[in-house]
Design a protein around this motif. Structure first.
Motif, PDB file in Angstrom:
ATOM      1  N   GLN A 288      44.483  46.210  30.392  1.00 56.63           N
ATOM      2  CA  GLN A 288      44.775  45.752  31.730  1.00 56.63           C
ATOM      3  C   GLN A 288      44.647  45.238  32.185  1.00 56.63           C
ATOM      4  O   GLN A 288      44.783  44.679  33.400  1.00 56.63           O
ATOM      5  CB  GLN A 288      45.667  47.494  32.451  1.00 56.63           C
ATOM      6  CG  GLN A 288      46.280  48.273  31.876  1.00 56.63           C
ATOM      7  CD  GLN A 288      46.796  49.708  32.325  1.00 56.63           C
ATOM      8  OE1 GLN A 288      45.806  50.293  33.038  1.00 56.63           O
ATOM      9  NE2 GLN A 288      47.760  50.441  31.817  1.00 56.63           N
ATOM     10  N   GLU A 289      43.328  44.706  32.715  1.00 53.24           N
ATOM     11  CA  GLU A 289      41.968  44.088  33.081  1.00 53.24           C
ATOM     12  C   GLU A 289      42.653  43.097  33.067  1.00 53.24           C
ATOM     13  O   GLU A 289      42.344  42.297  33.710  1.00 53.24           O
ATOM     14  CB  GLU A 289      40.904  44.758  32.975  1.00 53.24           C
ATOM     15  CG  GLU A 289      39.990  46.119  33.385  1.00 53.24           C
ATOM     16  CD  GLU A 289      41.103  46.844  32.539  1.00 53.24           C
ATOM     17  OE1 GLU A 289      39.392  48.244  33.260  1.00 53.24           O
ATOM     18  OE2 GLU A 289      41.284  46.810  31.295  1.00 53.24           O
ATOM     19  N   ALA A 290      43.610  42.572  32.177  1.00 51.14           N
ATOM     20  CA  ALA A 290      43.635  40.880  31.860  1.00 51.14           C
ATOM     21  C   ALA A 290      44.244  40.310  33.287  1.00 51.14           C
ATOM     22  O   ALA A 290      44.587  39.522  33.397  1.00 51.14           O
ATOM     23  CB  ALA A 290      44.202  40.779  30.459  1.00 51.14           C
ATOM     24  N   MET A 291      44.684  41.759  33.904  1.00 47.49           N
ATOM     25  CA  MET A 291      45.877  41.666  35.267  1.00 47.49           C
ATOM     26  C   MET A 291      45.248  41.137  35.916  1.00 47.49           C
ATOM     27  O   MET A 291      45.966  40.968  37.584  1.00 47.49           O
ATOM     28  CB  MET A 291      47.196  41.889  35.073  1.00 47.49           C
ATOM     29  CG  MET A 291      48.137  41.262  33.696  1.00 47.49           C
ATOM     30  SD  MET A 291      50.134  42.860  33.495  1.00 47.49           S
ATOM     31  CE  MET A 291      48.904  44.056  33.355  1.00 47.49           C
ATOM     32  N   ILE A 292      43.579  41.762  36.139  1.00 45.67           N
ATOM     33  CA  ILE A 292      42.706  42.085  37.494  1.00 45.67           C
ATOM     34  C   ILE A 292      42.438  40.978  37.847  1.00 45.67           C
ATOM     35  O   ILE A 292      41.832  41.039  38.340  1.00 45.67           O
ATOM     36  CB  ILE A 292      42.534  43.460  37.661  1.00 45.67           C
ATOM     37  CG1 ILE A 292      43.500  44.500  37.126  1.00 45.67           C
ATOM     38  CG2 ILE A 292      41.755  43.440  38.669  1.00 45.67           C
ATOM     39  CD1 ILE A 292      42.602  46.224  36.869  1.00 45.67           C
ATOM     40  N   VAL A 293      41.431  40.417  37.027  1.00 53.07           N
ATOM     41  CA  VAL A 293      40.569  39.381  37.058  1.00 53.07           C
ATOM     42  C   VAL A 293      41.675  37.963  37.746  1.00 53.07           C
ATOM     43  O   VAL A 293      42.726  38.360  37.901  1.00 53.07           O
ATOM     44  CB  VAL A 293      40.698  39.093  35.659  1.00 53.07           C
ATOM     45  CG1 VAL A 293      39.698  39.940  34.678  1.00 53.07           C
ATOM     46  CG2 VAL A 293      40.832  38.039  34.878  1.00 53.07           C
ATOM     47  N   THR A 294      40.883  36.855  38.447  1.00 51.58           N
ATOM     48  CA  THR A 294      40.973  35.622  39.133  1.00 51.58           C
ATOM     49  C   THR A 294      40.484  34.618  38.550  1.00 51.58           C
ATOM     50  O   THR A 294      39.170  34.902  38.196  1.00 51.58           O
ATOM     51  CB  THR A 294      40.893  36.148  39.829  1.00 51.58           C
ATOM     52  OG1 THR A 294      41.506  37.282  41.121  1.00 51.58           O
ATOM     53  CG2 THR A 294      41.736  34.582  40.730  1.00 51.58           C
ATOM     54  N   PRO A 295      41.589  33.645  37.623  1.00 51.60           N
ATOM     55  CA  PRO A 295      43.380  34.046  37.719  1.00 51.60           C
ATOM     56  C   PRO A 295      43.379  35.016  36.166  1.00 51.60           C
ATOM     57  O   PRO A 295      42.220  35.452  35.222  1.00 51.60           O
ATOM     58  CB  PRO A 295      43.238  32.516  37.063  1.00 51.60           C
ATOM     59  CG  PRO A 295      42.114  32.214  36.609  1.00 51.60           C
ATOM     60  CD  PRO A 295      40.718  32.610  36.841  1.00 51.60           C
ATOM     61  N   GLU A 296      44.489  35.332  36.379  1.00 52.15           N
ATOM     62  CA  GLU A 296      44.857  36.419  35.560  1.00 52.15           C
ATOM     63  C   GLU A 296      45.123  35.452  34.141  1.00 52.15           C
ATOM     64  O   GLU A 296      44.703  34.822  33.918  1.00 52.15           O
ATOM     65  CB  GLU A 296      46.227  36.793  35.870  1.00 52.15           C
ATOM     66  CG  GLU A 296      46.566  37.587  36.175  1.00 52.15           C
ATOM     67  CD  GLU A 296      48.065  38.044  37.282  1.00 52.15           C
ATOM     68  OE1 GLU A 296      49.100  37.985  36.268  1.00 52.15           O
ATOM     69  OE2 GLU A 296      48.545  38.920  38.466  1.00 52.15           O
ATOM     70  N   LEU A 297      44.209  36.581  33.411  1.00 53.01           N
ATOM     71  CA  LEU A 297      43.852  35.705  31.711  1.00 53.01           C
ATOM     72  C   LEU A 297      45.312  36.402  30.452  1.00 53.01           C
ATOM     73  O   LEU A 297      45.484  36.389  30.922  1.00 53.01           O
ATOM     74  CB  LEU A 297      42.931  37.159  31.105  1.00 53.01           C
ATOM     75  CG  LEU A 297      42.566  36.458  29.829  1.00 53.01           C
ATOM     76  CD1 LEU A 297      41.531  35.344  29.795  1.00 53.01           C
ATOM     77  CD2 LEU A 297      41.875  37.549  29.060  1.00 53.01           C
ATOM     78  N   THR A 298      45.444  34.565  29.788  1.00 55.22           N
ATOM     79  CA  THR A 298      46.116  34.380  29.396  1.00 55.22           C
ATOM     80  C   THR A 298      45.355  35.250  27.479  1.00 55.22           C
ATOM     81  O   THR A 298      44.171  34.564  27.569  1.00 55.22           O
ATOM     82  CB  THR A 298      46.333  32.886  29.025  1.00 55.22           C
ATOM     83  OG1 THR A 298      47.053  32.178  30.030  1.00 55.22           O
ATOM     84  CG2 THR A 298      47.007  32.487  27.281  1.00 55.22           C
ATOM     85  N   THR A 299      46.661  35.310  27.114  1.00 48.55           N
ATOM     86  CA  THR A 299      46.194  36.510  26.471  1.00 48.55           C
ATOM     87  C   THR A 299      47.207  36.737  25.290  1.00 48.55           C
ATOM     88  O   THR A 299      48.004  36.893  24.761  1.00 48.55           O
ATOM     89  CB  THR A 299      45.039  38.428  26.849  1.00 48.55           C
ATOM     90  OG1 THR A 299      44.714  39.071  26.158  1.00 48.55           O
ATOM     91  CG2 THR A 299      46.360  39.114  27.326  1.00 48.55           C
ATOM     92  N   VAL A 300      46.834  37.398  23.855  1.00 53.48           N
ATOM     93  CA  VAL A 300      47.176  37.995  22.635  1.00 53.48           C
ATOM     94  C   VAL A 300      48.091  39.462  23.137  1.00 53.48           C
ATOM     95  O   VAL A 300      46.974  39.810  23.158  1.00 53.48           O
ATOM     96  CB  VAL A 300      46.717  37.644  21.688  1.00 53.48           C
ATOM     97  CG1 VAL A 300      47.472  37.402  20.826  1.00 53.48           C
ATOM     98  CG2 VAL A 300      46.170  35.927  21.404  1.00 53.48           C
ATOM     99  N   HIS A 301      48.855  39.970  22.594  1.00 54.90           N
ATOM    100  CA  HIS A 301      49.359  40.954  23.081  1.00 54.90           C
ATOM    101  C   HIS A 301      49.027  41.759  22.078  1.00 54.90           C
ATOM    102  O   HIS A 301      49.899  41.296  20.652  1.00 54.90           O
ATOM    103  CB  HIS A 301      50.562  40.689  23.750  1.00 54.90           C
ATOM    104  CG  HIS A 301      50.628  42.463  23.337  1.00 54.90           C
ATOM    105  ND1 HIS A 301      50.801  43.397  24.332  1.00 54.90           N
ATOM    106  CD2 HIS A 301      52.107  43.128  22.934  1.00 54.90           C
ATOM    107  CE1 HIS A 301      51.136  44.423  24.581  1.00 54.90           C
ATOM    108  NE2 HIS A 301      52.206  44.517  23.364  1.00 54.90           N
ATOM    109  N   VAL A 302      48.551  42.875  22.018  1.00 55.74           N
ATOM    110  CA  VAL A 302      48.779  43.881  20.890  1.00 55.74           C
ATOM    111  C   VAL A 302      49.583  45.124  20.933  1.00 55.74           C
ATOM    112  O   VAL A 302      49.604  46.134  22.149  1.00 55.74           O
ATOM    113  CB  VAL A 302      47.486  44.463  20.831  1.00 55.74           C
ATOM    114  CG1 VAL A 302      46.686  45.632  19.348  1.00 55.74           C
ATOM    115  CG2 VAL A 302      46.114  43.438  19.696  1.00 55.74           C
TER     116      VAL A 302
END
Length: 344
Positions: A288-302
């Protein structure tokens, strides 16, 4: 005389909160304290209210045990407070509750793993064990299976072992991340790896390097960085490595988990580098923190919910005698594109 939870706490010389944790099976107290409380509960005949899973103590309903081995790097004493594990555990609890099963949480220390597992199953026999295998060896997993054959291991996989394993497709996820960075035009790509190695991270590294290799791109040693996987603050060693490059930075970084990615972003900021203007960053796990940081984090969804569903379903089938074939299940991943990467 009616026995209350406060009476149990006084008898055990612990807090009421500790009694609640012992009865609900949640982490937060030692196994010795838990055993002491449960012994007093049995001796007094105390029957908690519905909010407490008393059936775990009295054996009135099938009980599944979630076991994590702590004090070993990636799985700390407070692993249940880390975003990835928090979300996974919540889904497991929901699946057990929906199936009419109790779920008992147990944490065993790495340095006395065998002894602690024996104490758990001899003291309170479970109907099945859901084992967090993140940091475990084959020998340790085989030990658990010898005590409880109805076993499902998650977050790792031993292809040659006769047991149930459920894990995300780490290799695929990292391959997706590498392919995406290449599509954006990146060729000077760095890799941020964990200083604690395990199956998941090794598989991710293989997948990422495969994507680069197919494109004829090499990963130079100067662009391979090592950090702690459980720290989200800026890491001094990484900052020093970046500053020593004196402008010869990679244009993108892939990090083996989101914690490392967020830590890398903070470190880059302190080093005077902007994400994604100077360096693009990709993580893995989609916490969830991936959407809180700036900029929002591009990541691999598990697919953490699906892992929980499959694991609990397999244990229930084993309990009910309908699970005849053991299996290895890899759940595919998908890339979640946000704002931490830019096209060159």
């Amino acid at each position: 005389m009616k026995i209350r939870m406060s009476d149990i706490a006084k008898m055990a010389n612990v807090s009421i909160a500790a009694v609640s944790l012992a009865l609900s099976g949640k982490p937060g107290i030692s196994e010795e304290t838990r055993a002491k409380i449960l012994t007093i509960v049995k001796e007094t005949g105390y029957l908690p209210r519905a909010m407490v899973k008393a059936e775990q103590v009295y054996g009135l309903a099938p009980t599944l045990r979630f076991v994590a081995c702590t004090d070993s790097g990636i799985v700390s004493n407070h692993y249940n407070q880390q975003p990835f594990f928090m979300e996974l555990i919540r889904h497991i609890e929901e699946q057990c509750r929906a199936g009419g099963y109790s779920l008992f949480f147990s944490s065993v220390p790495y340095d006395r793993f065998e002894e602690a597992i024996e104490e758990l199953e001899s003291g309170h026999k479970s109907n099945g064990i859901l084992l967090l295998g993140t940091n475990l060896s084959r020998k340790q997993i085989e030990l658990v299976e010898s005590m409880q054959p109805n076993l499902v291991v998650i977050d790792t996989c031993l292809e040659t072992m006769d047991a149930n394993f459920i894990v995300m497709n780490n290799r695929m996820g990292a391959y997706q991340a590498g392919s995406y960075l290449l599509e954006l035009g990146h060729r000077k790509i760095g890799y941020v790896q964990s200083n604690a190695r395990m199956y998941n991270f090794d598989s991710r590294k293989q997948g990422f390097l495969q994507a680069l290799s197919e494109a004829g791109v090499l990963l130079p040693g100067k662009h391979l960085f090592t950090v702690s996987p459980t720290v989200v603050t800026s890491q001094e060693e990484l900052k020093n490595r970046l500053l020593c490059l004196k402008g010869d930075w990679p244009t993108a970084l892939f990090c083996e988990c989101d914690y490392m990615a967020i830590s890398a972003m903070k470190t880059l900021y302190e080093a005077g580098l902007r994400v994604p203007d100077d360096i693009s960053v990709v993580g893995f796990d989609n916490i969830q923190e991936a959407m809180i940081v700036t900029p929002e984090l591009t990541t691999v969804h598990v697919e953490k919910l699906k892992i929980a569903e499959l694991a609990v379903a397999k244990l229930m089938a084993g309990t009910e005698g309908t699970e005849l074939v053991k299996s290895k299940i890899w759940l595919d991943t998908r890339l979640v594109i946000r704002n931490s990467c830019r096209k060159l």
